[in-house]
Design a protein around this motif. Structure first.
Motif, PDB file in Angstrom:
ATOM      1  N   GLN A   1      -6.118   3.562   4.687  1.00 56.20           N
ATOM      2  CA  GLN A   1      -4.691   3.891   4.561  1.00 56.20           C
ATOM      3  C   GLN A   1      -4.399   4.455   3.174  1.00 56.20           C
ATOM      4  OE1 GLN A   1      -1.983   0.580   5.040  1.00 56.20           O
ATOM      5  NE2 GLN A   1      -0.180   1.832   4.619  1.00 56.20           N
ATOM      6  N   LEU A   2      -4.971   3.820   2.149  1.00 57.08           N
ATOM      7  CA  LEU A   2      -4.735   4.280   0.776  1.00 57.08           C
ATOM      8  C   LEU A   2      -5.367   5.660   0.555  1.00 57.08           C
ATOM      9  CD1 LEU A   2      -3.275   3.109  -1.715  1.00 57.08           C
ATOM     10  CD2 LEU A   2      -5.504   2.442  -2.598  1.00 57.08           C
ATOM     11  N   LYS A   3      -6.535   5.889   1.155  1.00 54.70           N
ATOM     12  CA  LYS A   3      -7.196   7.188   1.010  1.00 54.70           C
ATOM     13  C   LYS A   3      -6.383   8.299   1.681  1.00 54.70           C
ATOM     14  CE  LYS A   3     -12.004   5.702   0.468  1.00 54.70           C
ATOM     15  NZ  LYS A   3     -13.350   5.680   1.101  1.00 54.70           N
ATOM     16  N   VAL A   4      -5.806   7.988   2.841  1.00 49.78           N
ATOM     17  CA  VAL A   4      -4.971   8.964   3.543  1.00 49.78           C
ATOM     18  C   VAL A   4      -3.754   9.325   2.687  1.00 49.78           C
ATOM     19  CG1 VAL A   4      -3.431   9.311   5.516  1.00 49.78           C
ATOM     20  CG2 VAL A   4      -5.705   8.341   5.870  1.00 49.78           C
ATOM     21  N   LEU A   5      -3.131   8.291   2.105  1.00 46.89           N
ATOM     22  CA  LEU A   5      -1.981   8.522   1.220  1.00 46.89           C
ATOM     23  C   LEU A   5      -2.388   9.349   0.005  1.00 46.89           C
ATOM     24  CD1 LEU A   5      -0.171   5.035   1.204  1.00 46.89           C
ATOM     25  CD2 LEU A   5       0.678   7.164   2.186  1.00 46.89           C
ATOM     26  N   GLY A   6      -3.538   9.010  -0.565  1.00 47.98           N
ATOM     27  CA  GLY A   6      -4.029   9.737  -1.732  1.00 47.98           C
ATOM     28  C   GLY A   6      -4.241  11.217  -1.434  1.00 47.98           C
ATOM     29  N   ASP A   7      -4.851  11.507  -0.276  1.00 45.66           N
ATOM     30  CA  ASP A   7      -5.070  12.903   0.122  1.00 45.66           C
ATOM     31  C   ASP A   7      -3.741  13.624   0.316  1.00 45.66           C
ATOM     32  OD1 ASP A   7      -7.803  12.608   0.081  1.00 45.66           O
ATOM     33  OD2 ASP A   7      -7.984  12.196   2.232  1.00 45.66           O
ATOM     34  N   GLN A   8      -2.803  12.929   0.943  1.00 48.26           N
ATOM     35  CA  GLN A   8      -1.481  13.508   1.212  1.00 48.26           C
ATOM     36  C   GLN A   8      -0.746  13.837  -0.085  1.00 48.26           C
ATOM     37  OE1 GLN A   8       0.914  10.990   3.784  1.00 48.26           O
ATOM     38  NE2 GLN A   8       2.806  11.930   3.102  1.00 48.26           N
ATOM     39  N   LEU A   9      -0.881  12.964  -1.083  1.00 52.04           N
ATOM     40  CA  LEU A   9      -0.150  13.117  -2.344  1.00 52.04           C
ATOM     41  C   LEU A   9      -0.965  13.849  -3.411  1.00 52.04           C
ATOM     42  CD1 LEU A   9       1.216   9.454  -2.519  1.00 52.04           C
ATOM     43  CD2 LEU A   9       2.454  11.473  -1.727  1.00 52.04           C
TER      44      LEU A   9
ATOM     45  N   THR B   1       0.826  -1.203   0.000  1.00 48.63           N
ATOM     46  CA  THR B   1       0.000   0.000   0.000  1.00 48.63           C
ATOM     47  C   THR B   1       0.865   1.260   0.000  1.00 48.63           C
ATOM     48  OG1 THR B   1      -1.762  -1.168   1.173  1.00 48.63           O
ATOM     49  CG2 THR B   1      -1.835   1.245   1.213  1.00 48.63           C
ATOM     50  N   THR B   2       1.849   1.297   0.890  1.00 47.16           N
ATOM     51  CA  THR B   2       2.770   2.441   0.936  1.00 47.16           C
ATOM     52  C   THR B   2       3.535   2.569  -0.376  1.00 47.16           C
ATOM     53  OG1 THR B   2       3.044   2.159   3.321  1.00 47.16           O
ATOM     54  CG2 THR B   2       4.700   3.486   2.194  1.00 47.16           C
ATOM     55  N   MET B   3       3.974   1.435  -0.919  1.00 46.00           N
ATOM     56  CA  MET B   3       4.729   1.455  -2.167  1.00 46.00           C
ATOM     57  C   MET B   3       3.849   1.918  -3.326  1.00 46.00           C
ATOM     58  SD  MET B   3       7.762   1.186  -3.167  1.00 46.00           S
ATOM     59  CE  MET B   3       8.400   0.512  -1.644  1.00 46.00           C
ATOM     60  N   SER B   4       2.574   1.578  -3.291  1.00 46.75           N
ATOM     61  CA  SER B   4       1.644   2.055  -4.331  1.00 46.75           C
ATOM     62  C   SER B   4       1.584   3.580  -4.312  1.00 46.75           C
ATOM     63  CB  SER B   4       0.245   1.475  -4.102  1.00 46.75           C
ATOM     64  OG  SER B   4       0.256   0.064  -4.224  1.00 46.75           O
ATOM     65  N   GLY B   5       1.519   4.140  -3.091  1.00 47.95           N
ATOM     66  CA  GLY B   5       1.509   5.593  -2.948  1.00 47.95           C
ATOM     67  C   GLY B   5       2.798   6.232  -3.439  1.00 47.95           C
ATOM     68  N   LYS B   6       3.935   5.632  -3.084  1.00 45.04           N
ATOM     69  CA  LYS B   6       5.240   6.158  -3.501  1.00 45.04           C
ATOM     70  C   LYS B   6       5.377   6.138  -5.024  1.00 45.04           C
ATOM     71  CE  LYS B   6       7.978   4.994   0.600  1.00 45.04           C
ATOM     72  NZ  LYS B   6       9.129   4.230   1.119  1.00 45.04           N
TER      73      LYS B   6
ATOM     74  N   GLU C   1      11.002   6.007   4.763  1.00 47.21           N
ATOM     75  CA  GLU C   1       9.572   6.047   5.021  1.00 47.21           C
ATOM     76  C   GLU C   1       8.847   7.154   4.265  1.00 47.21           C
ATOM     77  OE1 GLU C   1       9.063   6.297   9.208  1.00 47.21           O
ATOM     78  OE2 GLU C   1      10.069   4.384   9.619  1.00 47.21           O
ATOM     79  N   LYS C   2       9.556   8.208   3.877  1.00 47.92           N
ATOM     80  CA  LYS C   2       8.905   9.332   3.203  1.00 47.92           C
ATOM     81  C   LYS C   2       8.398   8.933   1.822  1.00 47.92           C
ATOM     82  CE  LYS C   2      11.663  12.834   5.606  1.00 47.92           C
ATOM     83  NZ  LYS C   2      12.667  13.911   5.465  1.00 47.92           N
ATOM     84  N   MET C   3       7.414   9.668   1.335  1.00 39.54           N
ATOM     85  CA  MET C   3       6.785   9.331   0.058  1.00 39.54           C
ATOM     86  C   MET C   3       7.716   9.496  -1.145  1.00 39.54           C
ATOM     87  SD  MET C   3       3.760   8.040   0.196  1.00 39.54           S
ATOM     88  CE  MET C   3       4.373   7.066   1.551  1.00 39.54           C
ATOM     89  N   ASP C   4       8.770  10.291  -1.004  1.00 39.40           N
ATOM     90  CA  ASP C   4       9.713  10.441  -2.122  1.00 39.40           C
ATOM     91  C   ASP C   4      10.895   9.483  -2.000  1.00 39.40           C
ATOM     92  OD1 ASP C   4      10.941  11.585   0.034  1.00 39.40           O
ATOM     93  OD2 ASP C   4      11.468  13.468  -0.953  1.00 39.40           O
ATOM     94  N   ALA C   5      10.832   8.562  -1.026  1.00 38.16           N
ATOM     95  CA  ALA C   5      11.945   7.635  -0.789  1.00 38.16           C
ATOM     96  C   ALA C   5      11.789   6.374  -1.637  1.00 38.16           C
ATOM     97  CB  ALA C   5      12.048   7.275   0.690  1.00 38.16           C
TER      98      ALA C   5
ATOM     99  N   VAL D   1      -6.059   2.432  -6.767  1.00 40.18           N
ATOM    100  CA  VAL D   1      -7.264   1.603  -6.648  1.00 40.18           C
ATOM    101  C   VAL D   1      -7.150   0.699  -5.429  1.00 40.18           C
ATOM    102  CG1 VAL D   1      -8.775  -0.054  -7.798  1.00 40.18           C
ATOM    103  CG2 VAL D   1      -7.498   1.627  -9.155  1.00 40.18           C
ATOM    104  N   ALA D   2      -8.137   0.765  -4.543  1.00 39.59           N
ATOM    105  CA  ALA D   2      -8.134  -0.022  -3.304  1.00 39.59           C
ATOM    106  C   ALA D   2      -8.804  -1.373  -3.532  1.00 39.59           C
ATOM    107  CB  ALA D   2      -8.849   0.753  -2.202  1.00 39.59           C
ATOM    108  N   CYS D   3      -7.958  -2.400  -3.726  1.00 42.39           N
ATOM    109  CA  CYS D   3      -8.497  -3.751  -3.953  1.00 42.39           C
ATOM    110  C   CYS D   3      -8.156  -4.716  -2.820  1.00 42.39           C
ATOM    111  CB  CYS D   3      -7.976  -4.316  -5.274  1.00 42.39           C
ATOM    112  SG  CYS D   3      -8.873  -3.700  -6.706  1.00 42.39           S
ATOM    113  N   ASP D   4      -7.674  -4.176  -1.693  1.00 41.17           N
ATOM    114  CA  ASP D   4      -7.461  -5.019  -0.511  1.00 41.17           C
ATOM    115  C   ASP D   4      -8.760  -4.968   0.292  1.00 41.17           C
ATOM    116  OD1 ASP D   4      -6.795  -6.319   1.789  1.00 41.17           O
ATOM    117  OD2 ASP D   4      -4.946  -5.186   2.177  1.00 41.17           O
ATOM    118  N   VAL D   5      -9.611  -5.952   0.051  1.00 41.43           N
ATOM    119  CA  VAL D   5     -10.940  -5.948   0.678  1.00 41.43           C
ATOM    120  C   VAL D   5     -10.964  -6.745   1.981  1.00 41.43           C
ATOM    121  CG1 VAL D   5     -12.135  -5.643  -1.525  1.00 41.43           C
ATOM    122  CG2 VAL D   5     -11.635  -7.963  -0.697  1.00 41.43           C
ATOM    123  N   TYR D   6      -9.788  -7.186   2.428  1.00 48.62           N
ATOM    124  CA  TYR D   6      -9.724  -8.032   3.624  1.00 48.62           C
ATOM    125  C   TYR D   6      -9.182  -7.302   4.855  1.00 48.62           C
ATOM    126  CZ  TYR D   6     -10.203 -11.424  -0.124  1.00 48.62           C
ATOM    127  OH  TYR D   6     -10.636 -12.098  -1.229  1.00 48.62           O
ATOM    128  N   ARG D   7      -8.127  -6.513   4.676  1.00 47.86           N
ATOM    129  CA  ARG D   7      -7.541  -5.801   5.812  1.00 47.86           C
ATOM    130  C   ARG D   7      -8.404  -4.579   6.123  1.00 47.86           C
ATOM    131  NH1 ARG D   7      -3.111  -2.092   6.338  1.00 47.86           N
ATOM    132  NH2 ARG D   7      -2.756  -2.142   4.086  1.00 47.86           N
TER     133      ARG D   7
END
Length: 456
Positions: A147-155, A113-118, A277-281, A135-141
């Protein structure tokens, strides 16, 4: 990264120090230690053996010039073989298709998920000005979509999700249609983590790939798991035939087993590496440059690339003008600190300078190293920042020390260092005929000549 492997290899090459020529005996002794270093770094045993055999064959087959010492020659051979082992050249990501679809796969907890955002952030910043859709296709966790929405807003990258829908294939296909309608040229599909032994979950990722026919399928794996990462990659590759590997946490990998083994075992390139950990890393993986770093040669080209991304050319021209007129002040100094911080982890940046990596390996360089300096400068009045000569006044220094939570000694030290730096810049400016911009252009030309892989 790779500190343990680098140290062991350095000790191995010392066997050849002082030797007048290459012989089968001293090469065998040196390579015995190199093999031990690779095994200790958790490199696959067969990969290590093949590597050593290849190095030995090339070392013994070379005509050594009298000006080249055996140690230097062996380092050159090992360097070239390390680069080949890791893939030779950087491999570009495939972005064909409108939209191009990137399917992310991997184990639970590997950082997909983090890597998708990066990756979305990297593509958004690219010169081609891509418009990615996550696209959020992790329907289990439970927290995966949030988490993906937070990253999306941040980026500032849009995220597609469907509340209540538990069918990842259906969600992904709907997302592609959504991307077409909204003008997104890249779709990055974040999937659930899964174990290779979980047949139902592996069937699901297979179905996702068949239904989406992605431009690129990436396997995300934690570099610090070493040989386990390689074994997992092999199992996943047999099921979904992915296109490339993304190694996360490479900055914490002191051994290097995964990076050195995975290319050979699965015959798929490492395309990206996560280095913080940063999004540009997130960096494109360059085997040649990584071989340089493993052998303590630094990585000047990557350092120049990071500088170019962080430095605005107009700001650089304005800075040059100020330096020429000796008008560099604390406001400019503060701006330069912000620029350096944008370039990433301080210790990682320093280690890219040839010969410096070894010197700082045991030095704790905190990312907050500039914190007290920033506090002192921010405690100055705008006029004091613009006119450093005002700081000769003791009462001003006392006020700045109290305002920044530092001591008068720290304030005095910074002012002295700043004065010394201005004097040095003035001397350099007097000797500099081409100017800083000329140097920057020369660095760009050097980068273009040395670049060994296409950018995204």
């Amino acid at each position: 990264m790779f500190e343990s492997l680098s140290e062991r290899l350095e000790r191995s090459f010392k066997i050849l120090k002082g030797e007048g020529k290459i012989t089968e005996v001293n090469v065998a002794d040196a390579l015995k230690d190199v093999r031990k270093a690779l095994i200790a770094a958790d490199v696959n045993y067969k990969v290590a053996k093949t590597f050593i055999d290849s190095v030995k064959q090339k070392a013994m087959g070379m005509n050594v010039l009298t000006a080249v010492r055996p140690k230097e020659m062996m380092i050159k051979v090992v360097h070239d073989e390390l680069a080949i082992l890791m893939g030779g050249e950087a491999q570009p990501i495939n972005l064909q298709g409108r939209p191009a679809i990137i399917l992310m796969s991997g184990l639970q907890g590997s950082g997909k998920t983090t890597m998708s955002g990066k990756l979305a952030y990297m593509l958004k910043k690219d010169k081609k000005q891509h418009k990615p859709l996550l696209v959020a296709c992790d329907v289990y966790r439970p927290a995966a979509i949030d988490q993906l929405k937070v990253l999306g807003d941040q980026l500032e990258v849009p995220v597609y999700s469907e509340e209540g829908n538990k069918n990842p294939v259906e969600i992904a296909l709907n997302a592609v249609q959504h991307a077409k309608a909204k003008g997104n040229d890249i779709v990055i599909v974040d999937t659930a983590g899964r174990l290779a032994v979980d047949e139902e979950m592996m069937d699901e990722i297979e179905n996702l790939k068949k239904s989406l026919n992605p431009s690129e399928t990436l396997f995300v794996v934690d570099a610090m798991t070493g040989q386990d990462a390689v074994n997992t990659a092999k199992e996943f590759n047999e099921r979904i035939d992915f296109d490339g590997v993304v190694l996360t946490k490479l900055d914490g990998d002191t051994r290097g087993g995964a990076a050195l083994s995975i290319r050979t075992v699965v015959d798929k390139p490492i395309k990206f590496v996560g280095i913080g950990e940063k999004m540009d890393a997130l960096n494109v993986f360059h085997p040649q440059r990584m071989a340089d770093r493993i052998l303590g040669m630094g990585d000047v080209v990557s350092l120049v690339e990071r500088a170019q991304q962080a430095i605005d050319e107009k700001e650089a021209e304005e800075l040059e003008r100020k330096l020429r007129k000796n008008k560099f002040d604390f406001e400019d100094f503060l701006n330069q600190i912000q620029t350096i911080k944008k370039m990433g982890n301080i210790k990682d940046l320093v280690s890219m300078i040839p010969g410096v990596g070894k010197a700082v390996k045991d030095v704790d360089i905190d990312d907050n190293a500039f914190k007290s300096v920033e506090a002192i400068i921010r405690s100055m009045t705008p006029k004091e920042r613009k006119e450093p000569s005002l700081l000769a006044n003791q009462s001003r220094k006392i006020r700045i020390a109290k305002g920044s939570g530092t001591t008068i000694q720290e304030v005095n030290r910074l002012i002295k260092q700043f004065d010394d730096m201005r004097k040095m810049m003035k001397q350099m400016n007097a000797m500099d005929k081409k100017g800083m911009m000329g140097k920057m252009k020369a660095m760009r030309q050097m980068q273009q000549m040395q670049q060994n892989g296409p950018k995204i």
